[in-house]
Design a protein around this motif. Sequence first.
Motif, PDB file in Angstrom:
ATOM      1  N   ASP A  73       0.818  -1.217   0.000  1.00 22.15           N
ATOM      2  CA  ASP A  73       0.000   0.000   0.000  1.00 22.15           C
ATOM      3  C   ASP A  73       0.852   1.267   0.000  1.00 22.15           C
ATOM      4  OD1 ASP A  73      -2.529  -1.167  -0.189  1.00 22.15           O
ATOM      5  OD2 ASP A  73      -2.624  -1.507   1.975  1.00 22.15           O
ATOM      6  N   ARG A  74       2.047   1.191   0.544  1.00 22.16           N
ATOM      7  CA  ARG A  74       2.946   2.351   0.493  1.00 22.16           C
ATOM      8  C   ARG A  74       3.492   2.534  -0.921  1.00 22.16           C
ATOM      9  NH1 ARG A  74       7.046   3.071   5.299  1.00 22.16           N
ATOM     10  NH2 ARG A  74       7.046   5.140   4.345  1.00 22.16           N
ATOM     11  N   LEU A  75       3.746   1.431  -1.620  1.00 20.83           N
ATOM     12  CA  LEU A  75       4.208   1.519  -3.009  1.00 20.83           C
ATOM     13  C   LEU A  75       3.089   1.995  -3.934  1.00 20.83           C
ATOM     14  CD1 LEU A  75       6.309  -1.771  -3.098  1.00 20.83           C
ATOM     15  CD2 LEU A  75       7.221   0.558  -3.305  1.00 20.83           C
ATOM     16  N   LEU A  76       1.856   1.732  -3.567  1.00 26.65           N
ATOM     17  CA  LEU A  76       0.692   2.147  -4.359  1.00 26.65           C
ATOM     18  C   LEU A  76       0.215   3.562  -4.020  1.00 26.65           C
ATOM     19  CD1 LEU A  76      -1.272  -1.209  -4.084  1.00 26.65           C
ATOM     20  CD2 LEU A  76      -0.586  -0.138  -6.248  1.00 26.65           C
ATOM     21  N   SER A  77       0.743   4.141  -2.976  1.00 26.70           N
ATOM     22  CA  SER A  77       0.245   5.408  -2.441  1.00 26.70           C
ATOM     23  C   SER A  77       0.137   6.519  -3.480  1.00 26.70           C
ATOM     24  CB  SER A  77       1.152   5.853  -1.290  1.00 26.70           C
ATOM     25  OG  SER A  77       0.659   7.037  -0.726  1.00 26.70           O
ATOM     26  N   LYS A  78       1.190   6.758  -4.237  1.00 25.54           N
ATOM     27  CA  LYS A  78       1.167   7.847  -5.225  1.00 25.54           C
ATOM     28  C   LYS A  78       0.194   7.551  -6.370  1.00 25.54           C
ATOM     29  CE  LYS A  78       4.436  10.807  -3.844  1.00 25.54           C
ATOM     30  NZ  LYS A  78       4.649  12.197  -4.133  1.00 25.54           N
ATOM     31  N   PHE A  79      -0.024   6.289  -6.673  1.00 20.83           N
ATOM     32  CA  PHE A  79      -1.020   5.935  -7.682  1.00 20.83           C
ATOM     33  C   PHE A  79      -2.411   6.366  -7.206  1.00 20.83           C
ATOM     34  CE2 PHE A  79       2.422   3.043  -8.757  1.00 20.83           C
ATOM     35  CZ  PHE A  79       2.432   3.068 -10.143  1.00 20.83           C
ATOM     36  N   TYR A  80      -2.691   6.151  -5.925  1.00 28.14           N
ATOM     37  CA  TYR A  80      -3.971   6.586  -5.353  1.00 28.14           C
ATOM     38  C   TYR A  80      -4.100   8.101  -5.431  1.00 28.14           C
ATOM     39  CZ  TYR A  80      -5.741   2.225  -3.426  1.00 28.14           C
ATOM     40  OH  TYR A  80      -6.273   0.967  -3.290  1.00 28.14           O
ATOM     41  N   SER A  81      -3.064   8.803  -5.010  1.00 32.55           N
ATOM     42  CA  SER A  81      -3.101  10.266  -5.028  1.00 32.55           C
ATOM     43  C   SER A  81      -3.375  10.796  -6.421  1.00 32.55           C
ATOM     44  CB  SER A  81      -1.773  10.838  -4.523  1.00 32.55           C
ATOM     45  OG  SER A  81      -1.558  10.480  -3.190  1.00 32.55           O
ATOM     46  N   GLU A  82      -2.680  10.255  -7.413  1.00 31.06           N
ATOM     47  CA  GLU A  82      -2.852  10.725  -8.790  1.00 31.06           C
ATOM     48  C   GLU A  82      -4.203  10.342  -9.378  1.00 31.06           C
ATOM     49  OE1 GLU A  82      -0.900  12.962 -10.512  1.00 31.06           O
ATOM     50  OE2 GLU A  82      -0.120  13.094  -8.467  1.00 31.06           O
ATOM     51  N   ALA A  83      -4.836   9.329  -8.805  1.00 32.89           N
ATOM     52  CA  ALA A  83      -6.188   8.951  -9.250  1.00 32.89           C
ATOM     53  C   ALA A  83      -7.245   9.774  -8.520  1.00 32.89           C
ATOM     54  CB  ALA A  83      -6.419   7.464  -9.004  1.00 32.89           C
ATOM     55  N   GLY A  84      -6.794  10.670  -7.636  1.00 37.23           N
ATOM     56  CA  GLY A  84      -7.729  11.510  -6.890  1.00 37.23           C
ATOM     57  C   GLY A  84      -8.350  10.791  -5.704  1.00 37.23           C
ATOM     58  N   GLU A 111       0.996   5.929   3.776  1.00 31.83           N
ATOM     59  CA  GLU A 111       1.921   6.984   3.363  1.00 31.83           C
ATOM     60  C   GLU A 111       2.933   6.397   2.375  1.00 31.83           C
ATOM     61  OE1 GLU A 111       5.364   9.887   5.260  1.00 31.83           O
ATOM     62  OE2 GLU A 111       4.058   8.747   6.598  1.00 31.83           O
ATOM     63  N   HIS A 112       3.289   7.189   1.372  1.00 38.86           N
ATOM     64  CA  HIS A 112       4.252   6.717   0.373  1.00 38.86           C
ATOM     65  C   HIS A 112       5.647   6.618   0.978  1.00 38.86           C
ATOM     66  CE1 HIS A 112       6.168  10.647  -0.216  1.00 38.86           C
ATOM     67  NE2 HIS A 112       4.958  11.154  -0.124  1.00 38.86           N
ATOM     68  N   TYR A 113       6.491   5.821   0.345  1.00 34.35           N
ATOM     69  CA  TYR A 113       7.898   5.745   0.732  1.00 34.35           C
ATOM     70  C   TYR A 113       8.587   7.033   0.298  1.00 34.35           C
ATOM     71  CZ  TYR A 113       7.657   0.790   1.941  1.00 34.35           C
ATOM     72  OH  TYR A 113       7.357  -0.417   2.541  1.00 34.35           O
ATOM     73  N   MET A 114       9.687   7.335   0.920  1.00 36.50           N
ATOM     74  CA  MET A 114      10.471   8.517   0.548  1.00 36.50           C
ATOM     75  C   MET A 114      11.452   8.105  -0.560  1.00 36.50           C
ATOM     76  SD  MET A 114       8.958  10.665   2.330  1.00 36.50           S
ATOM     77  CE  MET A 114       9.875  12.170   2.194  1.00 36.50           C
ATOM     78  N   GLY A 115      12.451   8.922  -0.811  1.00 38.87           N
ATOM     79  CA  GLY A 115      13.423   8.623  -1.865  1.00 38.87           C
ATOM     80  C   GLY A 115      12.773   8.742  -3.231  1.00 38.87           C
ATOM     81  N   TRP A 116      12.994   7.752  -4.075  1.00 39.53           N
ATOM     82  CA  TRP A 116      12.456   7.795  -5.432  1.00 39.53           C
ATOM     83  C   TRP A 116      10.947   7.965  -5.449  1.00 39.53           C
ATOM     84  CZ3 TRP A 116      15.256   3.358  -8.516  1.00 39.53           C
ATOM     85  CH2 TRP A 116      16.578   3.715  -8.709  1.00 39.53           C
ATOM     86  N   GLU A 117      10.265   7.355  -4.501  1.00 39.82           N
ATOM     87  CA  GLU A 117       8.805   7.435  -4.471  1.00 39.82           C
ATOM     88  C   GLU A 117       8.313   8.833  -4.113  1.00 39.82           C
ATOM     89  OE1 GLU A 117       6.659   4.992  -5.568  1.00 39.82           O
ATOM     90  OE2 GLU A 117       8.617   4.262  -6.211  1.00 39.82           O
ATOM     91  N   GLU A 143      10.022  11.534  -5.310  1.00 33.69           N
ATOM     92  CA  GLU A 143      10.621  12.406  -6.315  1.00 33.69           C
ATOM     93  C   GLU A 143       9.956  12.221  -7.674  1.00 33.69           C
ATOM     94  OE1 GLU A 143      12.723  14.685  -5.310  1.00 33.69           O
ATOM     95  OE2 GLU A 143      12.773  13.859  -3.283  1.00 33.69           O
ATOM     96  N   THR A 144      10.671  12.545  -8.699  1.00 27.98           N
ATOM     97  CA  THR A 144      10.109  12.565 -10.051  1.00 27.98           C
ATOM     98  C   THR A 144       9.794  11.201 -10.638  1.00 27.98           C
ATOM     99  OG1 THR A 144      12.324  12.601 -10.980  1.00 27.98           O
ATOM    100  CG2 THR A 144      11.246  14.733 -10.640  1.00 27.98           C
ATOM    101  N   ILE A 145      10.312  10.128 -10.074  1.00 27.60           N
ATOM    102  CA  ILE A 145      10.016   8.817 -10.659  1.00 27.60           C
ATOM    103  C   ILE A 145       9.135   7.984  -9.721  1.00 27.60           C
ATOM    104  CG2 ILE A 145      11.981   8.763 -12.231  1.00 27.60           C
ATOM    105  CD1 ILE A 145      13.397   6.941 -10.260  1.00 27.60           C
ATOM    106  N   ALA A 146       8.193   8.631  -9.104  1.00 25.92           N
ATOM    107  CA  ALA A 146       7.244   7.933  -8.231  1.00 25.92           C
ATOM    108  C   ALA A 146       6.565   6.814  -9.010  1.00 25.92           C
ATOM    109  CB  ALA A 146       6.192   8.907  -7.703  1.00 25.92           C
ATOM    110  N   GLY A 147       6.379   5.678  -8.359  1.00 26.68           N
ATOM    111  CA  GLY A 147       5.748   4.530  -8.990  1.00 26.68           C
ATOM    112  C   GLY A 147       6.742   3.587  -9.643  1.00 26.68           C
TER     113      GLY A 147
END
Length: 152
Positions: free
Chosen positions: A53-64, A70-76, A78-82
């Motif tokens: 669910d943390r790896l999927l977090s930004k996908f949820y955010s972008e789907a509204g 909470e998403h992971y930090m680092g690459w997740e 930054e600009t290459i989230a997902g």
Amino acid sequence: MQNREESIIKSTGIDVVSFRALPFSLTEVKLLDGPFLHATELDANTLLNYEPDRLLSKFYSEAGLKPKAEHYMGWENETIAGHSLGHYLSACSMMYQTTGNKRFLERVNYIVAELKKLQDTDRQGYIGAFQKGKRYLRKRWQRGISVLRDSI
């Protein structure tokens, strides 16, 4: 010393090229006690410590939608989230093939089902984790179409 002809392997199909080795499935390999099995066990434990669910977090955010974690930090962050999710899916798939541990299959199935739900949320089938990724992709696509149209 073998001559070149003796070292060629024939497959069961129509050979277009000569083989020195043939591909095989991970399920055809059984690791015995030793450093490779130990490394595989360490890798399996590491993979199971990640939270899908943390790896999927930004996908949820972008789907509204509200993320489940909470998403992971680092690459997740930054600009290459997902990006990490793709690597994680591959690693879990291969680890399932290697170990037969159903927890990896369950993780893969869960992630794919979640991605499907998120994709279904978008009427056009878009799915992504980049911030404003759909808008960026649409602009790039439109620019590509106009460039193509102008070159005809």
